[in-house]
Design a protein around this motif. Structure first.
Motif, PDB file in Angstrom:
ATOM      1  N   MET A 195     -12.311   1.712  -7.404  1.00  0.00           N
ATOM      2  CA  MET A 195     -11.052   2.321  -6.960  1.00  0.00           C
ATOM      3  C   MET A 195      -9.878   1.895  -7.840  1.00  0.00           C
ATOM      4  O   MET A 195      -9.031   2.712  -8.191  1.00  0.00           O
ATOM      5  CB  MET A 195     -10.796   1.944  -5.505  1.00  0.00           C
ATOM      6  CG  MET A 195     -11.814   2.521  -4.527  1.00  0.00           C
ATOM      7  SD  MET A 195     -11.487   2.064  -2.824  1.00  0.00           S
ATOM      8  CE  MET A 195      -9.935   2.889  -2.547  1.00  0.00           C
ATOM      9  N   SER A 196      -9.839   0.621  -8.190  1.00  0.00           N
ATOM     10  CA  SER A 196      -8.720   0.152  -9.020  1.00  0.00           C
ATOM     11  C   SER A 196      -8.780   0.752 -10.425  1.00  0.00           C
ATOM     12  O   SER A 196      -7.763   1.172 -11.002  1.00  0.00           O
ATOM     13  CB  SER A 196      -8.716  -1.368  -9.095  1.00  0.00           C
ATOM     14  OG  SER A 196      -9.945  -1.835  -9.646  1.00  0.00           O
ATOM     15  N   THR A 231      -6.982  -3.537  -3.099  1.00  0.00           N
ATOM     16  CA  THR A 231      -8.158  -2.751  -2.709  1.00  0.00           C
ATOM     17  C   THR A 231      -9.276  -3.649  -2.202  1.00  0.00           C
ATOM     18  O   THR A 231      -9.985  -3.312  -1.220  1.00  0.00           O
ATOM     19  CB  THR A 231      -8.647  -1.927  -3.911  1.00  0.00           C
ATOM     20  OG1 THR A 231      -7.570  -1.144  -4.433  1.00  0.00           O
ATOM     21  CG2 THR A 231      -9.782  -0.996  -3.498  1.00  0.00           C
ATOM     22  N   TYR A 261       1.265   5.286  -4.554  1.00  0.00           N
ATOM     23  CA  TYR A 261       0.111   5.604  -5.409  1.00  0.00           C
ATOM     24  C   TYR A 261       0.460   6.674  -6.446  1.00  0.00           C
ATOM     25  O   TYR A 261       0.066   6.581  -7.621  1.00  0.00           O
ATOM     26  CB  TYR A 261      -1.061   6.069  -4.534  1.00  0.00           C
ATOM     27  CG  TYR A 261      -1.605   4.962  -3.655  1.00  0.00           C
ATOM     28  CD1 TYR A 261      -2.405   3.971  -4.197  1.00  0.00           C
ATOM     29  CD2 TYR A 261      -1.310   4.920  -2.292  1.00  0.00           C
ATOM     30  CE1 TYR A 261      -2.911   2.951  -3.389  1.00  0.00           C
ATOM     31  CE2 TYR A 261      -1.799   3.906  -1.490  1.00  0.00           C
ATOM     32  CZ  TYR A 261      -2.609   2.921  -2.036  1.00  0.00           C
ATOM     33  OH  TYR A 261      -3.081   1.907  -1.247  1.00  0.00           O
ATOM     34  N   ARG A 294      -8.378  -4.648   1.337  1.00  0.00           N
ATOM     35  CA  ARG A 294      -8.466  -3.537   2.266  1.00  0.00           C
ATOM     36  C   ARG A 294      -9.929  -3.149   2.534  1.00  0.00           C
ATOM     37  O   ARG A 294     -10.321  -2.907   3.680  1.00  0.00           O
ATOM     38  CB  ARG A 294      -7.705  -2.334   1.704  1.00  0.00           C
ATOM     39  CG  ARG A 294      -7.900  -1.040   2.498  1.00  0.00           C
ATOM     40  CD  ARG A 294      -7.497  -1.194   3.956  1.00  0.00           C
ATOM     41  NE  ARG A 294      -6.077  -1.407   4.088  1.00  0.00           N
ATOM     42  CZ  ARG A 294      -5.470  -1.632   5.264  1.00  0.00           C
ATOM     43  NH1 ARG A 294      -6.199  -1.695   6.377  1.00  0.00           N
ATOM     44  NH2 ARG A 294      -4.174  -1.832   5.322  1.00  0.00           N
ATOM     45  N   THR A 317      -3.791  -3.644  -8.083  1.00  0.00           N
ATOM     46  CA  THR A 317      -4.575  -2.655  -7.339  1.00  0.00           C
ATOM     47  C   THR A 317      -5.932  -3.223  -6.930  1.00  0.00           C
ATOM     48  O   THR A 317      -6.437  -2.972  -5.815  1.00  0.00           O
ATOM     49  CB  THR A 317      -4.761  -1.400  -8.199  1.00  0.00           C
ATOM     50  OG1 THR A 317      -3.486  -0.914  -8.631  1.00  0.00           O
ATOM     51  CG2 THR A 317      -5.464  -0.308  -7.406  1.00  0.00           C
ATOM     52  N   ALA A 359     -14.008  -2.049  -4.761  1.00  0.00           N
ATOM     53  CA  ALA A 359     -12.635  -2.376  -5.187  1.00  0.00           C
ATOM     54  C   ALA A 359     -12.453  -2.121  -6.679  1.00  0.00           C
ATOM     55  O   ALA A 359     -11.428  -1.610  -7.136  1.00  0.00           O
ATOM     56  CB  ALA A 359     -12.320  -3.829  -4.841  1.00  0.00           C
ATOM     57  N   GLU A 395       0.826  -1.198   0.000  1.00  0.00           N
ATOM     58  CA  GLU A 395       0.000   0.000   0.000  1.00  0.00           C
ATOM     59  C   GLU A 395       0.870   1.261   0.000  1.00  0.00           C
ATOM     60  O   GLU A 395       0.659   2.196   0.763  1.00  0.00           O
ATOM     61  CB  GLU A 395      -0.952   0.004   1.207  1.00  0.00           C
ATOM     62  CG  GLU A 395      -1.914  -1.165   1.228  1.00  0.00           C
ATOM     63  CD  GLU A 395      -2.866  -1.106   2.391  1.00  0.00           C
ATOM     64  OE1 GLU A 395      -3.011  -0.037   2.996  1.00  0.00           O
ATOM     65  OE2 GLU A 395      -3.488  -2.140   2.693  1.00  0.00           O
TER      66      GLU A 395
END
Length: 451
Positions: free
Chosen positions: A158-159, A129, A94, A132, A125, A155, A91
């Motif tokens: 976000m990815s 994600t 980014y 997480r 990713t 997920a 993590e």
């Protein structure tokens, strides 16, 4: 930082080359991004150190080293993206991942490699994600709990949000750069072509000016040489008979005056055509170089239309007879009208040939033949051997040596045939054949000049 050479940028100016960067601004941008990435990774290294159960300084140092790799994005974009993918499970990085994917897509790296690395970054990713988000949902204790679709949907969003925009924007910037480079190369190519066209136009203009000077010199020679030669002959005769035969002297003086006026008239007509061409050019501003050729051609055409014709050959022969020359004129075939340039050239050939007889074979007999054929007109001027008694009584006329050259140029320019040379009897013969057509139409030229 040391410099390694120089190059020319898009504007053509010389710029210093800084290692693999083209401009100093690029150095500042990449170094700044590298510092931000190193600080980001150092801060994220604290959490990584706690999760990995390693000392915090080691995690911070690891983040600083890994984050500073972004400085190399222009030189090795694939390596930067691979490093960002490798540290995704921690993590971290980014900013390095986003900027690295943009640089990779905008570079000249093959598209299949770009697609492969973008897919790897998206997968890494998505996995990180997904884990997480699921951990956050479990630790938050939502009541009621979100459905099974929540974690994969979040997920995925976000990815994709971290991967797709930089790749698409990089592809757009790369295509725009290639387009601008192509347009710049095309502009350079067009500039070179325009330069070549300008050079060719200058060459054509120079050729046109040379041709026009040659034509003017030829016309001046034809007009002045013949008229002045006859005037000199009549002046010598006038001097010889002034006391013995006043009436004949008056007649010869009148002939000299008429010939002088005719010469002046032809000169004025010629100069008038030239002045008209100059005035027409002055009315158009600015005058392109290619217009010189057109103006020269127009002047030549106008001069041909206003010049003498074959019908005036009889008057020409009459003037030579009045000067004491024995001249016979024979016309064969049906008389007709030809193109203006053919008419004038035929007249000038006969005129120059008679002038040469006055200069070099005074007192000899001359035979002038004109033959009107189906597709051509032929002319021949032949004189016998010079008469020693006649030459002794006539003033010697100067010669420039350009008469035969001018006749040949005139005839060949119209696609005709010109032959000149001495005869077996000691005289001289000038023969020419002019086609009654456009010399560029591809027809076969006349094979002989026999009459």
């Amino acid at each position: 930082m040391t410099t390694t050479g120089a190059h020319q940028d898009g504007t053509g100016t010389t710029a210093r080359t800084w290692l693999w960067w083209g401009r100093r601004r690029s150095v500042a941008l990449d170094v700044g991004l590298g510092l931000f990435s190193a600080l980001e990774c150092a801060l994220e290294g604290v959490g990584f150190a706690e999760q990995a159960a390693v000392p915090v300084p080691i995690g911070v140092l690891f983040g600083l080293v890994v984050g500073s790799v972004l400085v190399l994005r222009r030189r090795w974009p694939i390596a930067v993206v691979l490093v960002s993918i490798a540290i995704t499970p921690a993590e971290m990085g980014y900013l390095m991942g986003v900027v690295g994917l943009y640089t990779l897509a905008a570079s000249e790296v093959p598209r299949r490699i770009t697609a492969l690395l973008a897919g790897m970054s998206l997968t890494a990713t998505l996995i990180v994600t997904f884990v997480r988000v699921r951990q956050d949902v479990q630790s938050a204790g939502f009541d009621p709990e979100p459905g099974a679709w929540y974690v994969p949907t979040m997920a995925g969003f976000m990815s994709v949000g971290l991967t797709a925009p930089p790749v698409l924007f990089g592809l757009y910037i790369g295509a725009r750069r290639r387009l601008m480079e192509s347009l710049r190369e095309r502009a350079d190519s067009l500039e070179q072509e325009l330069s070549l066209l300008a050079d060719r136009a200058e060459q054509r203009a120079q050729w046109a000016r040379t041709e026009e000077r040659t034509r003017i010199a030829r016309e001046m020679h034809d007009v002045v040489a013949h008229r002045v030669s006859l005037m000199v002959v009549h002046s010598a005769a006038l001097q010889a008979v002034a006391l013995k035969d006043p009436q004949k002297a008056v007649k010869n003086a009148a002939l000299v005056g008429d010939m002088g006026r005719q010469a002046l008239t032809e000169l004025r007509e010629m100069l008038g055509v030239l002045r008209a061409g100059d005035d027409e050019q002055r009315r158009v501003a600015p005058v392109p170089l290619a217009a010189v050729a057109a103006a020269a051609a127009a002047a030549a055409e106008a001069a041909a239309e206003d010049g003498p014709c074959i019908a005036d050959v009889e008057d020409l022969v009459g003037q030579s007879r009045q000067a004491g020359m024995v001249v016979e004129l024979a016309v064969q075939g049906e008389v007709r009208v030809y193109a203006p340039e053919v008419e004038q050239t035929a007249y000038r050939v006969v005129q120059e040939a008679l002038t040469n007889v006055h200069k070099h074979a005074a007192g000899s007999k001359v035979m002038v033949r004109l033959a009107h054929r189906d597709a051509e007109v032929a002319m021949q001027v032949e004189n016998g051997a010079p008469d020693a008694a006649g030459e002794a009584g006539v003033a010697r006329l100067p010669s420039g040596g350009n008469g035969l050259v001018g006749m040949r140029e005139r005839v060949l320019a119209l696609g005709g045939v010109f032959v000149s040379g001495p005869t077996d009897s000691g005289g001289f013969r000038v023969s020419a054949v002019l086609p009654d057509r456009d010399p560029s139409d591809g027809q076969e030229l006349p094979a002989s000049v026999s009459l």
